[in-house]
Design a protein around this motif. Structure first.
Motif, short mmCIF file in Angstrom:
data_model
loop_
_atom_site.label_atom_id
_atom_site.label_comp_id
_atom_site.label_asym_id
_atom_site.label_seq_id
_atom_site.Cartn_x
_atom_site.Cartn_y
_atom_site.Cartn_z
N TYR A 24 0.86 -1.19 0.00
CA TYR A 24 0.00 0.00 0.00
C TYR A 24 0.90 1.23 0.00
O TYR A 24 1.55 1.53 1.00
CB TYR A 24 -0.93 -0.02 1.22
CG TYR A 24 -1.82 -1.24 1.22
CD1 TYR A 24 -2.99 -1.27 0.46
CD2 TYR A 24 -1.47 -2.39 1.92
CE1 TYR A 24 -3.79 -2.41 0.41
CE2 TYR A 24 -2.26 -3.52 1.88
CZ TYR A 24 -3.41 -3.53 1.12
OH TYR A 24 -4.18 -4.67 1.08
N THR A 26 2.26 5.06 0.10
CA THR A 26 1.87 6.26 0.86
C THR A 26 1.64 7.39 -0.14
O THR A 26 2.46 8.29 -0.29
CB THR A 26 2.98 6.61 1.88
OG1 THR A 26 3.39 5.40 2.52
CG2 THR A 26 2.49 7.56 2.94
N GLU A 54 15.62 3.65 2.17
CA GLU A 54 14.19 3.28 2.16
C GLU A 54 14.15 1.83 1.68
O GLU A 54 14.29 1.54 0.49
CB GLU A 54 13.45 4.26 1.25
CG GLU A 54 11.98 4.16 0.97
CD GLU A 54 10.97 3.31 1.73
OE1 GLU A 54 11.35 2.26 2.29
OE2 GLU A 54 9.80 3.67 1.67
N PHE A 56 11.81 -0.58 1.73
CA PHE A 56 10.56 -1.15 1.20
C PHE A 56 9.87 -0.03 0.42
O PHE A 56 8.79 0.43 0.79
CB PHE A 56 9.67 -1.66 2.35
CG PHE A 56 10.38 -2.64 3.26
CD1 PHE A 56 10.47 -3.98 2.90
CD2 PHE A 56 10.96 -2.22 4.45
CE1 PHE A 56 11.14 -4.89 3.74
CE2 PHE A 56 11.63 -3.12 5.28
CZ PHE A 56 11.72 -4.46 4.92
N GLY A 58 8.60 0.64 -2.74
CA GLY A 58 7.48 0.64 -3.70
C GLY A 58 7.79 1.51 -4.89
O GLY A 58 8.69 1.25 -5.70
N ALA A 82 9.50 -5.62 -5.46
CA ALA A 82 8.81 -5.39 -6.75
C ALA A 82 8.83 -3.89 -7.02
O ALA A 82 7.84 -3.19 -6.79
CB ALA A 82 7.38 -5.90 -6.67
N ASP A 92 15.17 -8.31 -2.28
CA ASP A 92 14.34 -8.86 -1.21
C ASP A 92 15.01 -8.44 0.10
O ASP A 92 15.91 -9.12 0.60
CB ASP A 92 14.27 -10.40 -1.33
CG ASP A 92 13.39 -11.01 -0.25
OD1 ASP A 92 13.14 -10.34 0.77
OD2 ASP A 92 12.97 -12.18 -0.43
N ASN A 107 7.91 2.73 5.07
CA ASN A 107 6.59 2.18 5.39
C ASN A 107 6.70 0.73 4.95
O ASN A 107 6.59 0.43 3.78
CB ASN A 107 5.52 2.95 4.60
CG ASN A 107 4.17 2.26 4.66
OD1 ASN A 107 3.96 1.32 5.42
ND2 ASN A 107 3.25 2.73 3.83
C1 LIG Z 1 3.20 -0.67 2.47
S1 LIG Z 1 4.13 -0.74 0.95
C2 LIG Z 1 4.93 0.80 1.12
C3 LIG Z 1 5.73 1.26 -0.04
C4 LIG Z 1 6.45 2.58 0.21
N1 LIG Z 1 7.35 2.47 1.34
C5 LIG Z 1 5.46 3.69 0.43
O1 LIG Z 1 5.32 4.10 1.59
O2 LIG Z 1 4.82 4.13 -0.51
C6 LIG Z 1 5.32 -1.99 1.33
C7 LIG Z 1 6.29 -2.33 0.23
O3 LIG Z 1 7.12 -3.40 0.69
C8 LIG Z 1 7.46 -4.18 -0.42
N2 LIG Z 1 7.93 -5.51 0.04
C9 LIG Z 1 7.21 -6.55 0.52
N3 LIG Z 1 8.01 -7.59 0.82
C10 LIG Z 1 9.28 -7.19 0.52
C11 LIG Z 1 10.56 -7.81 0.62
N4 LIG Z 1 10.68 -9.07 1.07
N5 LIG Z 1 11.65 -7.11 0.24
C12 LIG Z 1 11.52 -5.83 -0.23
N6 LIG Z 1 10.34 -5.20 -0.36
C13 LIG Z 1 9.23 -5.85 0.04
C14 LIG Z 1 6.17 -4.24 -1.23
O4 LIG Z 1 6.44 -4.58 -2.58
C15 LIG Z 1 5.65 -2.79 -1.06
O5 LIG Z 1 6.05 -1.97 -2.12
#
Ligand SMILES: C[S@@+](CC[C@H](N)C(=O)[O-])C[C@H]1O[C@@H](n2cnc3c(N)ncnc32)[C@H](O)[C@@H]1O
Length: 331
Positions: A24, A26, A54, A56, A58, A82, A92, A107
């Protein structure tokens, strides 16, 4: 398969994948980094002069939000499993967390273990926590001194005083602004420092509420010996345990008032209570006074928040049975 059924099946798969990754962004209009508590933390972390991580990312929306309030320095690194933005590298980070960064703003993915089980979604077998965001947060804290993370508002009620999360948490903001476009989950911003902090400063947006330990002192203690039963059809005390959409409407009442509602063993919003107390108008007034005092003194920070805001701009809250029991005992 018909074209419509195929589109529906692809949509279901897309939503499941999004949920499994806690994906999700932000992307709402509100900017949590403009808040006073974050600016103070950013100064202590020397955010503008450091290489920011950062992990994670997105699409990289958080980096844009930091830049828009002048808090992004010249150097940053963004990763995601992704990547959805040009400046985000594929990695990852849950398995292979980037090293060598002192400051992290993120996030992380949120996914509760019970929700994954209920929906048949994959949940990392090596995750020791009840939610994926805690696993992600623990990694951030193990590898970075300063961490700021957008996480569920319930975080503040989940930590015990001796664990990593509590010891390094400097401040926590309950956020009610429009942060996401695709979820209305109650959210908070937790900020951590490299060394143990004496207490956690609590805020609602830009309003300072007090310190965690002083607010906790207003939580009434429970007496395990006292017999109080909830969802007890023969009880004399009623409880509307969930705020309505207009305001702080949780209240105790006589059982007659709630008798027409369908209350079964799993009811969590309206209940009938039985116990070692005698009911009178004065008693009900007294419990409601204790409840109002608890809510006012603690700013509702220890009550579970519900999705969506009340029309007064605050989260709808629920009083759980342990809290209700303590309040009855106080009265
Ligand atoms: C809640 S979203 C937030 C994205 C961004 N931080 C934002 O606030 O817009 C969490 C993100 O974590 C990524 N994610 C999930 N599992 C992951 C992993 N094992 N390694 C890296 N990223 C991961 C997802 O693809 C997603 O884009």
């Amino acid at each position: 398969m018909s074209k419509d059924k195929h589109i529906l099946a692809t949509d279901v798969q897309r939503v499941a994948k999004k949920r499994a990754r806690g994906c999700y962004f932000t992307a709402g209009l509100a900017n949590p980094f403009a808040l006073r508590a974050f600016r103070d933390w950013a100064e202590r972390a020397n955010l503008k002069n450091t290489t920011l991580l950062e992990p994670f990312a997105g699409r990289g929306d958080l980096l844009h939000k930091l830049a828009s309030v002048g808090l992004l320095g010249n150097s940053s690194k963004a990763y995601d499993i992704a990547p959805a933005g040009r400046a985000v590298s594929r990695r990852d980070t849950l398995r292979d967390f980037p090293k060598g960064f002192d400051v992290c703003v993120t996030n992380p993915p949120w996914l509760a273990r019970n929700s994954a089980t209920m929906r048949g979604l994959p949940f990392p077998p090596d995750c020791v926590h009840d939610d994926l965001y805690k696993q992600a947060l623990e990694l951030c804290l193990l590898h970075c001194g300063y961490v700021a993370a957008l996480i569920p508002e319930s975080f503040i009620r989940s930590f015990t005083r001796f664990e990593l999360f509590y010891q390094r948490c400097e401040s926590f903001v309950s956020l009610t602004g429009d942060l996401f476009c695709d979820t209305v989950h109650p959210v908070g911003l937790a900020m951590f420092a490299p060394t143990s902090s004496k207490d956690v400063r609590l805020y609602r947006n830009d309003d300072y509420l007090g310190c965690y330990n002083s607010l906790r002192s207003y939580i009434p203690a429970t007496d395990r010996q006292k017999r109080i039963r909830f969802n007890a059809p023969n009880g004399a005390l009623g409880l509307f345990a969930l705020d309505n959409t207009k305001g702080a409407s949780i209240r105790f009442c006589s059982a007659h008032e709630v008798a027409s509602y369908n209350i079964d063993v799993s009811s969590r919003a309206i209940t009938i209570i039985d116990g070692d107390f005698s009911i009178s108008r004065q008693f009900i007034n007294k419990v409601n006074k204790e409840l109002a005092n608890f809510r006012e003194k603690t700013h509702d920070i220890f009550l579970t928040a519900y999705r969506g805001l009340r029309s007064d701009g605050k989260y709808r809250r629920r009083l759980d049975w342990a809290q209700a029991k303590s309040i009855i005992e106080m009265a």
